[in-house]
Design a protein around this motif. Structure first.
Motif, PDB file in Angstrom:
ATOM      1  N   SER A 188      53.916  53.565  38.742  1.00 36.49           N
ATOM      2  CA  SER A 188      53.600  52.508  39.713  1.00 36.49           C
ATOM      3  C   SER A 188      53.397  53.076  41.110  1.00 36.49           C
ATOM      4  O   SER A 188      52.528  52.611  41.864  1.00 36.49           O
ATOM      5  CB  SER A 188      54.700  51.447  39.737  1.00 36.49           C
ATOM      6  OG  SER A 188      55.941  52.006  40.126  1.00 36.49           O
TER       7      SER A 188
ATOM      8  N   GLY B  27      49.925  54.094  42.061  1.00 31.32           N
ATOM      9  CA  GLY B  27      48.894  53.067  42.236  1.00 31.32           C
ATOM     10  C   GLY B  27      48.243  52.590  40.948  1.00 31.32           C
ATOM     11  O   GLY B  27      47.132  52.047  40.980  1.00 31.32           O
TER      12      GLY B  27
ATOM     13  N   ILE C 204      49.193  50.108  38.848  1.00 30.45           N
ATOM     14  CA  ILE C 204      49.292  48.688  38.500  1.00 30.45           C
ATOM     15  C   ILE C 204      48.048  47.881  38.872  1.00 30.45           C
ATOM     16  O   ILE C 204      47.496  47.165  38.031  1.00 30.45           O
ATOM     17  CB  ILE C 204      50.584  48.080  39.088  1.00 30.45           C
ATOM     18  CG1 ILE C 204      51.787  48.596  38.295  1.00 30.45           C
ATOM     19  CG2 ILE C 204      50.546  46.548  39.056  1.00 30.45           C
ATOM     20  CD1 ILE C 204      53.136  48.177  38.838  1.00 30.45           C
ATOM     21  N   PRO C 205      47.546  47.955  40.120  1.00 22.94           N
ATOM     22  CA  PRO C 205      46.326  47.188  40.442  1.00 22.94           C
ATOM     23  C   PRO C 205      45.135  47.577  39.557  1.00 22.94           C
ATOM     24  O   PRO C 205      44.323  46.713  39.194  1.00 22.94           O
ATOM     25  CB  PRO C 205      46.069  47.539  41.913  1.00 22.94           C
ATOM     26  CG  PRO C 205      47.387  47.971  42.447  1.00 22.94           C
ATOM     27  CD  PRO C 205      48.070  48.651  41.310  1.00 22.94           C
TER      28      PRO C 205
ATOM     29  N   SER D 296      56.803  46.291  33.792  1.00 18.33           N
ATOM     30  CA  SER D 296      57.490  45.137  34.385  1.00 18.33           C
ATOM     31  C   SER D 296      58.993  45.176  34.164  1.00 18.33           C
ATOM     32  O   SER D 296      59.742  44.482  34.852  1.00 18.33           O
ATOM     33  CB  SER D 296      56.934  43.829  33.809  1.00 18.33           C
ATOM     34  OG  SER D 296      57.335  43.656  32.459  1.00 18.33           O
TER      35      SER D 296
ATOM     36  N   ASP E 117      61.521  46.922  40.389  1.00 17.71           N
ATOM     37  CA  ASP E 117      60.675  47.072  41.581  1.00 17.71           C
ATOM     38  C   ASP E 117      59.202  46.835  41.278  1.00 17.71           C
ATOM     39  O   ASP E 117      58.408  46.565  42.189  1.00 17.71           O
ATOM     40  CB  ASP E 117      60.846  48.475  42.181  1.00 17.71           C
ATOM     41  CG  ASP E 117      62.237  48.705  42.740  1.00 17.71           C
ATOM     42  OD1 ASP E 117      62.943  47.700  42.979  1.00 17.71           O
ATOM     43  OD2 ASP E 117      62.632  49.866  42.925  1.00 17.71           O
ATOM     44  N   ASN E 118      58.824  46.943  40.011  1.00 12.86           N
ATOM     45  CA  ASN E 118      57.411  46.811  39.654  1.00 12.86           C
ATOM     46  C   ASN E 118      56.950  45.367  39.532  1.00 12.86           C
ATOM     47  O   ASN E 118      55.751  45.084  39.653  1.00 12.86           O
ATOM     48  CB  ASN E 118      57.130  47.537  38.331  1.00 12.86           C
ATOM     49  CG  ASN E 118      57.203  49.041  38.466  1.00 12.86           C
ATOM     50  OD1 ASN E 118      57.128  49.580  39.574  1.00 12.86           O
ATOM     51  ND2 ASN E 118      57.352  49.729  37.354  1.00 12.86           N
TER      52      ASN E 118
ATOM     53  N   ASP F 281      57.304  42.803  41.504  1.00 10.18           N
ATOM     54  CA  ASP F 281      56.713  42.307  42.745  1.00 10.18           C
ATOM     55  C   ASP F 281      55.305  42.869  42.933  1.00 10.18           C
ATOM     56  O   ASP F 281      54.389  42.164  43.375  1.00 10.18           O
ATOM     57  CB  ASP F 281      57.599  42.686  43.938  1.00 10.18           C
ATOM     58  CG  ASP F 281      57.148  42.014  45.222  1.00 10.18           C
ATOM     59  OD1 ASP F 281      56.960  40.786  45.207  1.00 10.18           O
ATOM     60  OD2 ASP F 281      56.967  42.718  46.228  1.00 10.18           O
ATOM     61  N   ILE F 282      55.113  44.138  42.571  1.00  7.68           N
ATOM     62  CA  ILE F 282      53.789  44.763  42.685  1.00  7.68           C
ATOM     63  C   ILE F 282      52.814  44.086  41.731  1.00  7.68           C
ATOM     64  O   ILE F 282      51.667  43.789  42.095  1.00  7.68           O
ATOM     65  CB  ILE F 282      53.869  46.277  42.373  1.00  7.68           C
ATOM     66  CG1 ILE F 282      54.846  46.968  43.324  1.00  7.68           C
ATOM     67  CG2 ILE F 282      52.498  46.927  42.464  1.00  7.68           C
ATOM     68  CD1 ILE F 282      55.141  48.428  42.951  1.00  7.68           C
TER      69      ILE F 282
ATOM     70  N   LYS G 264      51.706  40.581  42.995  1.00 15.67           N
ATOM     71  CA  LYS G 264      50.763  40.591  44.121  1.00 15.67           C
ATOM     72  C   LYS G 264      49.317  40.793  43.678  1.00 15.67           C
ATOM     73  O   LYS G 264      48.387  40.539  44.441  1.00 15.67           O
ATOM     74  CB  LYS G 264      51.158  41.680  45.119  1.00 15.67           C
ATOM     75  CG  LYS G 264      52.409  41.331  45.915  1.00 15.67           C
ATOM     76  CD  LYS G 264      52.822  42.476  46.838  1.00 15.67           C
ATOM     77  CE  LYS G 264      54.074  42.101  47.628  1.00 15.67           C
ATOM     78  NZ  LYS G 264      54.557  43.227  48.474  1.00 15.67           N
ATOM     79  N   THR G 265      49.117  41.256  42.446  1.00 18.19           N
ATOM     80  CA  THR G 265      47.750  41.478  41.952  1.00 18.19           C
ATOM     81  C   THR G 265      47.163  40.227  41.297  1.00 18.19           C
ATOM     82  O   THR G 265      46.037  40.278  40.790  1.00 18.19           O
ATOM     83  CB  THR G 265      47.724  42.633  40.932  1.00 18.19           C
ATOM     84  OG1 THR G 265      48.500  42.264  39.777  1.00 18.19           O
ATOM     85  CG2 THR G 265      48.290  43.914  41.536  1.00 18.19           C
TER      86      THR G 265
END
Length: 389
Positions: free
Chosen positions: A151, A154, A156-157, A182, A186-187, A189-190, A193-194
């Motif tokens: 994660s 970069g 995840i997006p 997931s 911490d992941n 939230d990332i 956001k996508t």
């Protein structure tokens, strides 16, 4: 060319045998040859070795261990910016097979620096290379140690973008990789956001509801609806709640557990907002079935959700006990449409019948196990034994 590992030296010249069963088997000549060729300066030989490593590690856990020394030279073969490279595809597939069911190899591949290239391949115009890269991240993300590293790079997006626009297999691998990631707190939230839920729902609608894909989609949804943004996204997506309910009705045991968990989280977060949308999609028959046939967790969650879905969440008076049947009858009386109401009533009758039969069998089993012997042994002395084999 570098020398092969010492364990391979004798295997390259002659076969050996050992009567010591405690000694790990020596690498085969094929393994040693692959380790030798992968360190060659000749690119064609390296590609040949990568293809051979892929073949050897396709089904053999032993070969994955014996070929661990190939990880670094394979990672060095990965070249960013060369979408049509046979070198990239051969090395990536070899690394993928080395990582399958091998925690040490998963970690060493990441430590060797493979992520930079793999993540760049997610943006490749070559759909096949993109698919291989997604599959590689799915496998590597199964390692708890790798999850925060992946994660942080970069990924995840880019995985969510593949979930939106990739080819079918890449979408499936992407949602499974995101599900793996997931589980690291911490992941989440990332991922949120996508805005992944529209794409997850889209995949969930089209996949077989009893599939592993449906299970991972519902697992992700269950995690994401723990946040306001996730709840709003799911209920704003046309057919979002219905897709979850279809899994609740037709999914695997684990999928159904995730599905009812997602719906329960919605209702517990704001009953006034989400009760009606859930009821409107015809959730009652699936919930009734789940109270009898689901896992223990599913049964408990289904019963809790049924209580939240009735007209009032508060217990009734002693004249109308707070039984599951009364809760469901109360809900059915408020459902619009003869078809939904009729189906729910039929399911309720079947549920009561199954419940009665299960209770009767339980009483019969207790009577058989705990009936005193002719010697009037006390019940406390009854024992269970393993059946003869």
């Amino acid at each position: 060319m570098n020398s092969p590992p010492s364990s391979c030296s004798s295997a390259l010249t002659h076969s050996t045998s050992s009567s010591n069963t405690d000694t790990p088997p020596s690498p085969s000549a094929a393994v040693c040859r692959a380790l030798l060729l992968i360190q060659s300066d000749d690119l064609s030989l390296k590609i040949e070795a990568a293809k051979e490593i892929r073949r050897l590690t396709k089904t053999s856990q032993r070969c994955r261990r014996q070929l661990a020394d190939a990880v670094k030279p394979l990672v060095c073969m990965l070249r960013v910016g060369d979408d049509d490279s046979v070198e990239n595809e051969s090395a990536l597939l070899a690394l993928l097979n080395l990582a399958v069911k091998d925690e040490k190899n998963k970690i060493s591949i990441v430590e060797a620096g493979a992520l930079e290239s793999i993540i760049s391949f997610l943006q490749s115009q070559n759909s096949i290379l993109q698919e291989y890269a997604t599959a590689s991240l799915l496998t590597l993300s199964a390692s708890t140690i790798n999850k925060p590293v992946i994660s942080a790079c970069g990924a995840i997006p880019l995985l969510v973008e593949i979930l939106r626009n990739g080819i079918t297999q890449a979408k499936v691998d992407a949602v499974m990789a995101l599900s793996n990631l997931s589980t690291h707190s911490d992941n989440l939230d990332i991922i949120l956001k996508t805005n992944p839920i529209p794409s997850i729902v889209s995949l969930l609608k089209t996949c077989k509801k009893s599939s592993k894909t449906a299970e991972k989609c519902c697992a992700l949804i269950e995690s994401l609806v723990g946040f306001d943004e996730g709840r709003i996204a799911l209920t704003s997506e046309e057919g979002g709640i219905l897709a979850v309910i279809e899994v609740l009705e037709n999914g695997s045991l684990q999928s159904r557990e995730h599905a009812v968990g997602a719906l329960l989280t919605l209702c517990q977060s704001d009953r006034c907002t989400y009760r009606e949308p859930i009821l409107r999609e015809g959730v009652i028959p699936g919930l009734l079935e789940l109270t009898v046939q689901g896992t223990p967790k599913s049964q408990s969650k289904a019963q809790t959700l049924l209580r939240l879905l009735r007209d009032t969440p508060y217990p009734r008076s002693e004249l109308q006990p707070d039984t599951l049947e009364n809760i469901v009858c109360n809900i059915i009386s408020q459902i619009d449409g003869d078809e939904q109401s009729g189906k729910a009533k039929k399911m309720l009758a079947e549920m009561v019948q199954v419940s009665m039969e299960q209770s009767l069998r339980h009483l019969q089993q207790r009577a058989l196990v705990c009936t005193p012997t002719p010697n009037d042994l006390p019940i406390s002395s009854c024992t269970s034994e393993v059946s003869s084999k």
